[in-house]
Structures are given as C-alpha cells and as structure tokens.
Design a protein around this motif. Structure first.
Motif, mmCIF file in Angstrom:
data_model
loop_
_atom_site.group_PDB
_atom_site.id
_atom_site.type_symbol
_atom_site.label_atom_id
_atom_site.label_comp_id
_atom_site.label_asym_id
_atom_site.label_seq_id
_atom_site.Cartn_x
_atom_site.Cartn_y
_atom_site.Cartn_z
ATOM 1 N N GLN A 94 -27.821 -30.698 -54.161
ATOM 2 C CA GLN A 94 -27.496 -30.845 -55.578
ATOM 3 C C GLN A 94 -28.080 -29.745 -56.456
ATOM 4 O O GLN A 94 -27.782 -29.685 -57.639
ATOM 5 C CB GLN A 94 -27.966 -32.212 -56.075
ATOM 6 C CG GLN A 94 -27.202 -33.341 -55.444
ATOM 7 C CD GLN A 94 -27.694 -34.716 -55.874
ATOM 8 O OE1 GLN A 94 -28.814 -34.873 -56.330
ATOM 9 N NE2 GLN A 94 -26.843 -35.711 -55.720
ATOM 10 N N ASP A 95 -28.881 -28.863 -55.893
ATOM 11 C CA ASP A 95 -29.479 -27.780 -56.659
ATOM 12 C C ASP A 95 -28.436 -26.675 -56.867
ATOM 13 O O ASP A 95 -28.007 -26.035 -55.912
ATOM 14 C CB ASP A 95 -30.695 -27.225 -55.914
ATOM 15 C CG ASP A 95 -31.453 -26.187 -56.700
ATOM 16 O OD1 ASP A 95 -30.850 -25.524 -57.585
ATOM 17 O OD2 ASP A 95 -32.655 -26.008 -56.439
ATOM 18 N N PRO A 96 -28.024 -26.426 -58.117
ATOM 19 C CA PRO A 96 -26.968 -25.432 -58.351
ATOM 20 C C PRO A 96 -27.395 -23.997 -58.042
ATOM 21 O O PRO A 96 -26.541 -23.129 -57.869
ATOM 22 C CB PRO A 96 -26.658 -25.595 -59.840
ATOM 23 C CG PRO A 96 -27.875 -26.211 -60.430
ATOM 24 C CD PRO A 96 -28.488 -27.050 -59.347
ATOM 25 N N HIS A 97 -28.672 -23.749 -57.909
ATOM 26 C CA HIS A 97 -29.153 -22.396 -57.629
ATOM 27 C C HIS A 97 -29.046 -22.012 -56.161
ATOM 28 O O HIS A 97 -29.168 -20.829 -55.827
ATOM 29 C CB HIS A 97 -30.608 -22.248 -58.096
ATOM 30 C CG HIS A 97 -30.767 -22.426 -59.565
ATOM 31 N ND1 HIS A 97 -31.270 -23.587 -60.114
ATOM 32 C CD2 HIS A 97 -30.469 -21.622 -60.608
ATOM 33 C CE1 HIS A 97 -31.281 -23.488 -61.421
ATOM 34 N NE2 HIS A 97 -30.797 -22.306 -61.753
ATOM 35 N N ILE A 98 -28.833 -22.985 -55.285
ATOM 36 C CA ILE A 98 -28.808 -22.646 -53.854
ATOM 37 C C ILE A 98 -27.487 -22.962 -53.175
ATOM 38 O O ILE A 98 -27.377 -22.851 -51.963
ATOM 39 C CB ILE A 98 -29.972 -23.329 -53.094
ATOM 40 C CG1 ILE A 98 -29.820 -24.831 -53.084
ATOM 41 C CG2 ILE A 98 -31.309 -22.911 -53.618
ATOM 42 C CD1 ILE A 98 -30.707 -25.493 -52.073
ATOM 43 N N ASP A 99 -26.461 -23.299 -53.940
ATOM 44 C CA ASP A 99 -25.188 -23.677 -53.311
ATOM 45 C C ASP A 99 -24.518 -22.518 -52.570
ATOM 46 O O ASP A 99 -23.687 -22.748 -51.701
ATOM 47 C CB ASP A 99 -24.228 -24.289 -54.329
ATOM 48 C CG ASP A 99 -23.800 -23.319 -55.417
ATOM 49 O OD1 ASP A 99 -24.514 -22.312 -55.628
ATOM 50 O OD2 ASP A 99 -22.759 -23.561 -56.053
ATOM 51 N N ARG A 100 -24.882 -21.280 -52.846
ATOM 52 C CA ARG A 100 -24.302 -20.136 -52.141
ATOM 53 C C ARG A 100 -25.104 -19.731 -50.914
ATOM 54 O O ARG A 100 -24.817 -18.730 -50.289
ATOM 55 C CB ARG A 100 -24.181 -18.950 -53.085
ATOM 56 C CG ARG A 100 -23.190 -19.207 -54.175
ATOM 57 C CD ARG A 100 -22.988 -18.021 -55.022
ATOM 58 N NE ARG A 100 -22.023 -18.354 -56.066
ATOM 59 C CZ ARG A 100 -21.735 -17.565 -57.052
ATOM 60 N NH1 ARG A 100 -22.309 -16.389 -57.155
ATOM 61 N NH2 ARG A 100 -20.861 -17.925 -57.956
ATOM 62 N N ARG A 101 -26.116 -20.520 -50.587
ATOM 63 C CA ARG A 101 -26.925 -20.194 -49.412
ATOM 64 C C ARG A 101 -27.240 -21.398 -48.533
ATOM 65 O O ARG A 101 -27.940 -21.268 -47.540
ATOM 66 C CB ARG A 101 -28.210 -19.495 -49.823
ATOM 67 C CG ARG A 101 -28.988 -20.171 -50.912
ATOM 68 C CD ARG A 101 -30.136 -19.271 -51.356
ATOM 69 N NE ARG A 101 -30.831 -19.805 -52.496
ATOM 70 C CZ ARG A 101 -30.992 -19.179 -53.637
ATOM 71 N NH1 ARG A 101 -30.526 -17.965 -53.792
ATOM 72 N NH2 ARG A 101 -31.645 -19.733 -54.623
ATOM 73 N N PHE A 102 -26.728 -22.574 -48.860
ATOM 74 C CA PHE A 102 -27.065 -23.812 -48.155
ATOM 75 C C PHE A 102 -25.799 -24.630 -47.919
ATOM 76 O O PHE A 102 -25.029 -24.866 -48.846
ATOM 77 C CB PHE A 102 -28.057 -24.618 -49.009
ATOM 78 C CG PHE A 102 -28.431 -25.959 -48.443
ATOM 79 C CD1 PHE A 102 -29.514 -26.087 -47.605
ATOM 80 C CD2 PHE A 102 -27.706 -27.099 -48.762
ATOM 81 C CE1 PHE A 102 -29.888 -27.328 -47.088
ATOM 82 C CE2 PHE A 102 -28.047 -28.336 -48.255
ATOM 83 C CZ PHE A 102 -29.148 -28.453 -47.425
ATOM 84 N N ARG A 103 -25.594 -25.058 -46.666
ATOM 85 C CA ARG A 103 -24.500 -25.978 -46.330
ATOM 86 C C ARG A 103 -25.064 -27.074 -45.435
ATOM 87 O O ARG A 103 -25.891 -26.816 -44.564
ATOM 88 C CB ARG A 103 -23.375 -25.267 -45.573
ATOM 89 C CG ARG A 103 -22.680 -24.167 -46.328
ATOM 90 C CD ARG A 103 -21.768 -24.696 -47.423
ATOM 91 N NE ARG A 103 -20.992 -23.633 -48.039
ATOM 92 C CZ ARG A 103 -21.396 -22.867 -49.043
ATOM 93 N NH1 ARG A 103 -22.598 -23.016 -49.532
ATOM 94 N NH2 ARG A 103 -20.611 -21.948 -49.551
ATOM 95 N N ARG A 104 -24.553 -28.271 -45.642
ATOM 96 C CA ARG A 104 -24.974 -29.436 -44.849
ATOM 97 C C ARG A 104 -23.734 -30.116 -44.296
ATOM 98 O O ARG A 104 -22.774 -30.355 -45.021
ATOM 99 C CB ARG A 104 -25.748 -30.403 -45.743
ATOM 100 C CG ARG A 104 -26.156 -31.690 -45.084
ATOM 101 C CD ARG A 104 -26.807 -32.600 -46.105
ATOM 102 N NE ARG A 104 -27.276 -33.832 -45.536
ATOM 103 C CZ ARG A 104 -27.757 -34.839 -46.248
ATOM 104 N NH1 ARG A 104 -27.849 -34.738 -47.561
ATOM 105 N NH2 ARG A 104 -28.162 -35.934 -45.657
#
Length: 135
Positions: free
Chosen positions: A36-46
């Motif tokens: 849910q952190d908008p700062h890491i959505d381009r580096r994290f996938r689950r």
C-alpha cells in the motif's frame, strides 16, 4: 551465560522465548503495508506462490526496478532468498523484515541493487508450521 528468574506468585504460567515472536499475521501486516506504500509500487510485487496444505497463502515477493526496459529486466540475474523453513526460527523473519525494508527503501545502494538484480523472496516457506506454533 546464566541467569536467575524469581517467581513472585505460585501457579503462574510463564513462557520463555529465545527470540521475540514474529507471526504469520505480522508478516501479512508488513507485506500489506509495503503493497500500500505509493513510494515503492515500482519496485515491489507480491503474488501467491502456492497455497499450503492448510489453505494458507505462501507469498512470493519480487523486488527490482520495474520501470526499466523489458529487455533489461529479462537480462538481470535473479537472487532467491527464503526464510522460515523451520517455523521456530522467528529471528529469521526479523532479518527478512529488515531486508525487505532495505531493498524497497530509498537508499542509493538499494536502488543500485534493484537496478541490477531481480530479487525473488519467499519470506515464510512454512506458514502452516508458524501458525500452529511448531518448532
């Protein structure tokens, strides 16, 4: 190393642990916060790697710089990291939490790692054992 514990009340139920617990619920809460952190959505996938015998999700985390060219992404070497094969090793989950926070964080070193590698991470390989309290 020795120590002494004094019990002030008879019939109290007391538990000792060699490490502060880290539960399946803790993992799910931490992964949700990362998602849910908008700062890491381009580096994290689950995503769900599989479902356990007890029906619990076993998560697979991918950390890399996803906004790169697709050919560059395919050319990156992968690093696979796992934890909690043995459910009693809660200290491994604390290390894993620190690693996830670091790899998704804003530091230059973390960005260099994400730009050059694809991290495939299974933070809890035996969630059923963790949930029921096996050691």
């Amino acid at each position: 190393l020795t120590f002494t514990v004094a019990f002030h009340h008879d019939c109290d139920l007391v538990y000792f642990a060699h490490c502060y617990p880290y539960t399946y619920t803790d993992l799910q809460r931490d992964l949700l916060a990362l998602e849910q952190d908008p700062h890491i959505d381009r580096r994290f996938r689950r995503r769900r790697l599989c479902e356990t015998l007890a029906g619990n999700p076993c998560d697979l985390i991918t950390i890399t710089s996803f906004c790169s060219d697709p050919a560059a992404l395919r050319a990156r070497r992968a690093i696979v990291i796992t934890a909690r094969v043995h459910p009693g090793e809660s200290n491994a989950s604390w290390v894993m939490k620190g690693m996830l926070d670091y790899l998704t964080g804003p530091s230059l070193d973390a960005r260099i790692l994400r730009d050059n590698f694809v991290f495939k991470i299974v933070p809890m390989l035996n969630p059923d054992g963790v949930i029921v309290g096996n050691y």
